[in-house]
Design a protein around this motif. Structure first.
Motif, mmCIF file in Angstrom:
data_model
loop_
_atom_site.group_PDB
_atom_site.id
_atom_site.type_symbol
_atom_site.label_atom_id
_atom_site.label_comp_id
_atom_site.label_asym_id
_atom_site.label_seq_id
_atom_site.Cartn_x
_atom_site.Cartn_y
_atom_site.Cartn_z
ATOM 1 N N VAL A 65 39.362 40.234 28.459
ATOM 2 C CA VAL A 65 40.524 39.144 28.552
ATOM 3 C C VAL A 65 42.194 39.728 28.825
ATOM 4 N N PHE A 66 42.255 41.081 27.989
ATOM 5 C CA PHE A 66 43.089 41.423 28.094
ATOM 6 C C PHE A 66 43.846 42.367 29.203
ATOM 7 N N ILE A 67 42.554 42.865 29.688
ATOM 8 C CA ILE A 67 41.808 43.792 30.871
ATOM 9 C C ILE A 67 42.605 43.377 32.325
ATOM 10 N N PHE A 68 41.373 41.628 32.013
ATOM 11 C CA PHE A 68 41.741 40.985 33.630
ATOM 12 C C PHE A 68 43.405 40.569 33.361
ATOM 13 N N PHE A 69 43.996 39.954 32.073
ATOM 14 C CA PHE A 69 45.539 39.839 32.809
ATOM 15 C C PHE A 69 46.270 40.856 32.969
ATOM 16 N N THR A 70 45.722 42.211 32.554
ATOM 17 C CA THR A 70 46.863 42.991 32.998
ATOM 18 C C THR A 70 46.667 43.804 33.949
ATOM 19 N N LEU A 71 45.634 43.832 34.583
ATOM 20 C CA LEU A 71 45.303 43.628 36.483
ATOM 21 C C LEU A 71 45.383 42.868 37.108
ATOM 22 N N ALA A 72 46.286 41.669 36.700
ATOM 23 C CA ALA A 72 46.774 40.261 37.312
ATOM 24 C C ALA A 72 45.119 40.119 38.455
ATOM 25 N N LEU A 73 43.970 40.543 38.068
ATOM 26 C CA LEU A 73 43.352 40.400 38.536
ATOM 27 C C LEU A 73 43.328 38.535 39.443
ATOM 28 N N PRO A 74 42.120 38.384 40.461
ATOM 29 C CA PRO A 74 42.492 37.449 41.106
ATOM 30 C C PRO A 74 41.611 36.493 40.679
ATOM 31 N N ALA A 75 41.884 34.537 40.564
ATOM 32 C CA ALA A 75 40.882 34.057 39.968
ATOM 33 C C ALA A 75 39.428 33.446 40.343
ATOM 34 N N TRP A 76 39.669 33.768 42.004
ATOM 35 C CA TRP A 76 38.122 34.056 41.409
ATOM 36 C C TRP A 76 36.648 34.632 40.909
#
Ligand SMILES: C[S@@+](CC[C@H](N)C(=O)[O-])C[C@H]1O[C@@H](n2cnc3c(N)ncnc32)[C@H](O)[C@@H]1O
Length: 244
Positions: A65-76
């Motif tokens: 979750v942390f990695i996804f949020f910090t990398l600001a990956l697209p929602a899809w």
């Protein structure tokens, strides 16, 4: 229930780490924070007697979750990753059987037993990607191998691996809806949660003199004819039951 307990472990660990961070500034470091949260979630999982396969999930959940949020990956991307995980670990979320693969040693041992039993019909209940069923079907062309698997992606891999093997059938079906009467040998590597129901069905439907092999998890209240210990990483134990 298992899923609820896992969610509880995650949130409880998160709350504890937040509270601790209030007094201990070292917990403001994201790596320390994540390590502490994972450790506490795993400890909670142990205390609540959760199955062991939740440990890697607790280990990767918050860091992902942390990695996804910090990398600001697209929602899809979240959606695709979640879908793929659901298609692989179909039943795990419900709390019954995760996907773990048998070792080559297990496959060799099952092949030896099939030869010894002079089996003509063999089933792998929950075949995963076909780690046992595909090599066995390739080895013994005279044995009809049926690989039952509910999870879509493992089933697809198993069907693909066995696409040119004429005596191999990959069924994307619940094995509880099948009839075990025709099988000479049945193999299963499932989980303690389903063993009572599986062994009851085996006893009811398999013919007298046939063989049931359960990897890692014994059938409750049933004395195995033999127990085989594998020399693999997991030190797998095969429980072999002769049907009366
Ligand atoms: C621990 S894996 C074992 C895979 C394979 N038999 C092996 O030994 O490598 C168990 C598999 O059983 C499947 N499974 C669990 N319950 C099932 C059911 N009722 N019908 C079909 N497949 C099932 C799960 O999706 C999972 O892939």
């Amino acid at each position: 229930m298992i899923l609820l307990r896992a969610i509880f472990c995650q949130f409880f660990a998160l709350a504890l780490v937040f509270i601790t961070a209030y007094w201990l500034p070292i917990f403001h470091n994201p790596i320390v924070f994540l390590l502490a949260q994972c450790g506490m979630a795993i400890a909670g999982s142990f205390l609540l007697h959760q199955p062991k396969w939740w440990i890697p999930i607790h280990l990767v959940f918050l860091p992902s979750v942390f990695i996804f949020f910090t990398l600001a990956l697209p929602a899809w991307l979240y959606l695709i990753i979640t879908l793929v995980l659901i298609l692989i670990f179909w039943g795990t979320v419900r709390g019954d059987v995760p996907l773990f693969l048998s070792s080559n040693e297990v496959t060799h041992a099952v092949a030896g037993l099939l030869q010894q039993e002079q089996a003509k019909h063999f089933a792998d209940l929950g075949a995963g990607v076909g780690s046992v069923a595909v090599p066995v079907a390739k080895l013994f062309k005279n044995i009809n191998v049926e690989a039952w698997e509910l999870a879509p992606i493992p089933w697809l891999i198993s069907a693909w691996r066995g696409r040119n093997v004429s005596n191999y059938t990959a069924l994307r079906q619940n094995f509880f809806n099948s009839d075990f009467e025709k099988y000479d040998v049945v193999f299963a590597f499932l989980s303690p949660a389903v063993m009572p129901a599986v062994s009851e069905k085996i006893k009811r439907e398999m013919r007298s003199g046939t063989l049931f092999i359960s990897s890692s998890f014994p059938a409750p209240d049933w004395k195995p004819e033999s127990i085989k210990e594998m020399d693999d990483l997991r030190r797998t134990v095969l429980f072999c039951y002769r049907i009366d």
